[in-house]
Design a protein around this motif. Structure first.
Motif, PDB file in Angstrom:
ATOM      1  N   THR A  59       0.866  -1.185   0.000  1.00 49.81           N
ATOM      2  CA  THR A  59       0.000   0.000   0.000  1.00 49.81           C
ATOM      3  C   THR A  59       0.899   1.230   0.000  1.00 49.81           C
ATOM      4  N   TYR A  60       0.689   2.101  -0.985  1.00 47.54           N
ATOM      5  CA  TYR A  60       1.483   3.328  -1.071  1.00 47.54           C
ATOM      6  C   TYR A  60       0.992   4.331  -0.031  1.00 47.54           C
ATOM      7  N   PRO A  61       1.843   5.275   0.322  1.00 49.00           N
ATOM      8  CA  PRO A  61       1.443   6.272   1.317  1.00 49.00           C
ATOM      9  C   PRO A  61       0.187   7.031   0.866  1.00 49.00           C
ATOM     10  N   GLY A 108      -1.624  -7.175 -17.797  1.00 57.00           N
ATOM     11  CA  GLY A 108      -2.734  -6.567 -17.068  1.00 57.00           C
ATOM     12  C   GLY A 108      -2.803  -5.100 -17.414  1.00 57.00           C
ATOM     13  N   GLU A 109      -3.984  -4.512 -17.205  1.00 58.39           N
ATOM     14  CA  GLU A 109      -4.161  -3.137 -17.643  1.00 58.39           C
ATOM     15  C   GLU A 109      -3.331  -2.172 -16.795  1.00 58.39           C
ATOM     16  N   SER A 110      -3.223  -0.962 -17.289  1.00 56.67           N
ATOM     17  CA  SER A 110      -2.464   0.067 -16.601  1.00 56.67           C
ATOM     18  C   SER A 110      -3.019   0.274 -15.194  1.00 56.67           C
ATOM     19  N   GLY A 111      -2.130   0.326 -14.207  1.00 56.43           N
ATOM     20  CA  GLY A 111      -2.556   0.543 -12.824  1.00 56.43           C
ATOM     21  C   GLY A 111      -2.915  -0.734 -12.086  1.00 56.43           C
ATOM     22  N   SER A 112      -2.728  -1.894 -12.721  1.00 53.67           N
ATOM     23  CA  SER A 112      -3.136  -3.148 -12.069  1.00 53.67           C
ATOM     24  C   SER A 112      -2.111  -3.643 -11.038  1.00 53.67           C
ATOM     25  N   GLY A 113      -0.927  -3.006 -10.986  1.00 52.19           N
ATOM     26  CA  GLY A 113       0.032  -3.376  -9.942  1.00 52.19           C
ATOM     27  C   GLY A 113       1.266  -4.116 -10.441  1.00 52.19           C
ATOM     28  N   LYS A 114       1.469  -4.162 -11.757  1.00 54.58           N
ATOM     29  CA  LYS A 114       2.593  -4.923 -12.322  1.00 54.58           C
ATOM     30  C   LYS A 114       3.942  -4.354 -11.875  1.00 54.58           C
ATOM     31  N   SER A 115       4.106  -3.043 -12.042  1.00 52.43           N
ATOM     32  CA  SER A 115       5.385  -2.435 -11.644  1.00 52.43           C
ATOM     33  C   SER A 115       5.563  -2.488 -10.138  1.00 52.43           C
ATOM     34  N   THR A 116       4.463  -2.350  -9.411  1.00 50.16           N
ATOM     35  CA  THR A 116       4.541  -2.434  -7.953  1.00 50.16           C
ATOM     36  C   THR A 116       5.086  -3.795  -7.538  1.00 50.16           C
ATOM     37  N   LEU A 117       4.633  -4.841  -8.210  1.00 50.76           N
ATOM     38  CA  LEU A 117       5.133  -6.185  -7.921  1.00 50.76           C
ATOM     39  C   LEU A 117       6.644  -6.253  -8.171  1.00 50.76           C
ATOM     40  N   PRO A 128      -4.807  -1.197  -1.445  1.00 47.65           N
ATOM     41  CA  PRO A 128      -3.470  -1.686  -1.794  1.00 47.65           C
ATOM     42  C   PRO A 128      -3.234  -1.655  -3.311  1.00 47.65           C
ATOM     43  N   ALA A 129      -1.999  -1.374  -3.714  1.00 44.70           N
ATOM     44  CA  ALA A 129      -1.637  -1.417  -5.137  1.00 44.70           C
ATOM     45  C   ALA A 129      -1.271  -2.849  -5.533  1.00 44.70           C
ATOM     46  N   LEU A 130      -1.012  -3.660  -4.519  1.00 44.02           N
ATOM     47  CA  LEU A 130      -0.742  -5.091  -4.719  1.00 44.02           C
ATOM     48  C   LEU A 130      -1.439  -5.803  -3.572  1.00 44.02           C
ATOM     49  N   PRO A 163      -7.736   3.510 -18.733  1.00 46.13           N
ATOM     50  CA  PRO A 163      -7.434   4.566 -17.768  1.00 46.13           C
ATOM     51  C   PRO A 163      -6.811   4.016 -16.504  1.00 46.13           C
ATOM     52  N   ARG A 164      -5.984   4.812 -15.864  1.00 43.59           N
ATOM     53  CA  ARG A 164      -5.415   4.422 -14.571  1.00 43.59           C
ATOM     54  C   ARG A 164      -6.538   4.419 -13.549  1.00 43.59           C
ATOM     55  N   ILE A 165      -6.445   3.529 -12.643  1.00 47.91           N
ATOM     56  CA  ILE A 165      -7.485   3.442 -11.617  1.00 47.91           C
ATOM     57  C   ILE A 165      -7.130   4.428 -10.506  1.00 47.91           C
ATOM     58  N   GLY A 166      -8.006   5.389 -10.313  1.00 51.20           N
ATOM     59  CA  GLY A 166      -7.711   6.391  -9.294  1.00 51.20           C
ATOM     60  C   GLY A 166      -7.914   5.796  -7.909  1.00 51.20           C
ATOM     61  N   ARG A 167      -6.904   5.904  -7.084  1.00 49.67           N
ATOM     62  CA  ARG A 167      -7.015   5.332  -5.745  1.00 49.67           C
ATOM     63  C   ARG A 167      -6.720   6.380  -4.688  1.00 49.67           C
ATOM     64  N   THR A 168      -6.587   7.616  -5.136  1.00 48.11           N
ATOM     65  CA  THR A 168      -6.199   8.651  -4.185  1.00 48.11           C
ATOM     66  C   THR A 168      -7.372   8.969  -3.250  1.00 48.11           C
ATOM     67  N   THR A 191       4.606  -6.662 -19.533  1.00 45.31           N
ATOM     68  CA  THR A 191       4.282  -6.141 -20.862  1.00 45.31           C
ATOM     69  C   THR A 191       2.792  -5.910 -21.031  1.00 45.31           C
ATOM     70  N   HIS A 192       2.455  -4.987 -21.926  1.00 51.04           N
ATOM     71  CA  HIS A 192       1.060  -4.784 -22.315  1.00 51.04           C
ATOM     72  C   HIS A 192       0.705  -5.664 -23.509  1.00 51.04           C
ATOM     73  N   ASP A 193       1.701  -6.346 -24.039  1.00 50.09           N
ATOM     74  CA  ASP A 193       1.531  -7.015 -25.323  1.00 50.09           C
ATOM     75  C   ASP A 193       1.307  -8.520 -25.096  1.00 50.09           C
TER      76      ASP A 193
HETATM   77  N1  LIG Z   1       4.555   5.973  -5.870  1.00 46.22           N
HETATM   78  C1  LIG Z   1       3.230   5.795  -5.843  1.00 46.22           C
HETATM   79  N2  LIG Z   1       2.450   6.439  -4.943  1.00 46.22           N
HETATM   80  C2  LIG Z   1       1.123   6.260  -4.901  1.00 46.22           C
HETATM   81  N3  LIG Z   1       0.441   5.437  -5.710  1.00 46.22           N
HETATM   82  C3  LIG Z   1       1.156   4.758  -6.643  1.00 46.22           C
HETATM   83  C4  LIG Z   1       2.578   4.903  -6.756  1.00 46.22           C
HETATM   84  N4  LIG Z   1       3.017   4.119  -7.767  1.00 46.22           N
HETATM   85  C5  LIG Z   1       1.906   3.505  -8.246  1.00 46.22           C
HETATM   86  N5  LIG Z   1       0.800   3.887  -7.588  1.00 46.22           N
HETATM   87  C6  LIG Z   1      -0.567   3.398  -7.804  1.00 46.22           C
HETATM   88  O1  LIG Z   1      -0.556   1.998  -7.566  1.00 46.22           O
HETATM   89  C7  LIG Z   1      -1.378   1.324  -8.528  1.00 46.22           C
HETATM   90  C8  LIG Z   1      -0.533   0.298  -9.280  1.00 46.22           C
HETATM   91  O2  LIG Z   1       0.440   0.982 -10.063  1.00 46.22           O
HETATM   92  P1  LIG Z   1       1.555   0.242 -10.925  1.00 46.22           P
HETATM   93  O3  LIG Z   1       2.497   1.282 -11.386  1.00 46.22           O
HETATM   94  O4  LIG Z   1       2.075  -0.903 -10.167  1.00 46.22           O
HETATM   95  O5  LIG Z   1       0.668  -0.296 -12.138  1.00 46.22           O
HETATM   96  P2  LIG Z   1       1.131  -0.961 -13.523  1.00 46.22           P
HETATM   97  O6  LIG Z   1       0.318  -2.206 -13.670  1.00 46.22           O
HETATM   98  O7  LIG Z   1       2.608  -1.085 -13.546  1.00 46.22           O
HETATM   99  O8  LIG Z   1       0.633   0.112 -14.567  1.00 46.22           O
HETATM  100  P3  LIG Z   1       1.278   0.522 -16.018  1.00 46.22           P
HETATM  101  O9  LIG Z   1       0.866  -0.564 -16.948  1.00 46.22           O
HETATM  102  O10 LIG Z   1       0.630   1.824 -16.325  1.00 46.22           O
HETATM  103  O11 LIG Z   1       2.763   0.627 -15.839  1.00 46.22           O
HETATM  104  C9  LIG Z   1      -1.987   2.404  -9.404  1.00 46.22           C
HETATM  105  O12 LIG Z   1      -3.255   2.728  -8.909  1.00 46.22           O
HETATM  106  C10 LIG Z   1      -1.023   3.570  -9.234  1.00 46.22           C
HETATM  107  O13 LIG Z   1      -1.675   4.795  -9.436  1.00 46.22           O
END
Ligand SMILES: Nc1ncnc2c1ncn2[C@@H]1O[C@H](COP(=O)(O)OP(=O)(O)OP(=O)(O)O)[C@@H](O)[C@H]1O
Ligand SMILES: [Mg+2]
Length: 261
Positions: free
Chosen positions: A13-15, A39-48, A20-22, A254-259, A201-203
């Motif tokens: 969970t980001y601050p 997975g779509e943008s914002g699904s948590g791939k980079s967070t993982l 949770p982002a994951l 679209p990115r999933i708004g979680r703010t 990847t998105h592909d």
């Molecule tokens: N540093 C951060 N602070 C707060 N929220 C964040 C931060 N980084 C990512 N998020 C949020 O966490 C969620 C997952 O983001 P993440 O970057 O892991 O997605 P992703 O699957 O990699 O997306 P993309 O395909 O666009 O790269 C999103 O809702 C994103 O807005």
């Protein structure tokens, strides 16, 4: 076989975020395995990827477990795993010669002296198929194309012969032909060194052509994980079927708004 990497109920969970982002992701990666994460943008791939690389921003809350069973200890960034990102410029220093940058990676992680590190850097530039490695050693990042810069970033990332390479959208910014060359390079490096790969990847077509297994992320959760062909031909999760059926361009979702306001 003993897993290379083992994730148990990993959550992030980001601050200042309510959700949770994951969310409780568990998976194993075998030594030498190529795993694609889609997975779509914002699904948590980079967070993982950031969580398992120990690169989450300050204040992010991490729970669950990351273990490296086949290492028998925790992994060291750069030495046990390497990372490449979408923008190779971000990992290359514009004012340092390529040779110094790749040699520096070899020196830092393998403890080689400068001369040996330089010899290894030259060999690495050859392995990633940079034309005329001798000349490239003395050149600066801006003298290369985007695809070549990505190869150089890969050379630095694999300098210490890591057991795992994490590639987060590493080919997304490249044109289709260059993308195919980098994918071929990943395939060769994995085959030659028994290196495992996490390819984000998105592909979907790229994931299916390169990976042994594909993991599908949706809204911070792992919704399906299956052998690549099986996942594409007989998807089990509704979301995977939706993904494959609609052929949506994942980069446009679209990115999933979680703010929290
Ligand atoms: N540093 C951060 N602070 C707060 N929220 C964040 C931060 N980084 C990512 N998020 C949020 O966490 C969620 C997952 O983001 P993440 O970057 O892991 O997605 P992703 O699957 O990699 O997306 P993309 O395909 O666009 O790269 C999103 O809702 C994103 O807005
Ligand atoms: Mg991402």
């Amino acid at each position: 076989m003993t897993a290379l990497l083992h994730l148990t109920e990993l959550s992030v969970t980001y601050p200042r975020q309510a959700e949770p982002a994951l969310d409780a992701v568990s998976l194993d990666i075998a030594p030498g395995e190529k795993l694609a994460i889609i997975g779509e943008s914002g699904s948590g791939k980079s967070t993982l990827a950031l969580a398992l690389a120990g690169l989450l921003p300050r204040g992010a809350r991490l729970s669950g477990n990351i273990t490296w069973p086949s290492l028998g200890r925790s992994a060291r960034a750069g030495a046990d795993f390497g990372m490449v990102f979408q923008d190779p410029g971000a990992s290359l220093n514009p004012v340092l010669r390529i040779g110094e940058q790749v040699a520096e990676a070899a020196q830092r992680h393998l403890g080689l002296d400068w001369e040996k590190a330089g010899i290894l850097a030259l060999e690495l530039l050859g392995r990633v198929r940079i034309p005329d490695p001798e000349l490239a050693m003395r050149a600066y990042p801006h003298q290369f194309s985007g695809g070549q810069r990505q190869r150089i970033a890969i050379a630095a990332a694999i300098a210490a012969r890591p057991r795992l390479l994490i590639a987060d959208e590493a080919t997304s910014a490249l044109d289709v032909l260059v993308q195919a060359e980098i994918v071929a390079l990943f395939r060769d490096l994995c085959a030659a060194d028994g290196m495992a790969l996490i390819l984000i990847t998105h592909d979907i077509a790229l994931a299916a052509s390169l990976a042994d297994r594909i993991a599908v992320m949706h809204q911070a959760r792992l919704v399906e994980l299956a052998p690549a062909l099986q996942l594409v031909e007989t998807p089990q999760a509704d979301y995977t079927r939706h993904l494959l059926g609609t052929h949506i361009d994942l980069t446009d979702t679209p990115r999933i708004g979680r703010t929290v306001p």
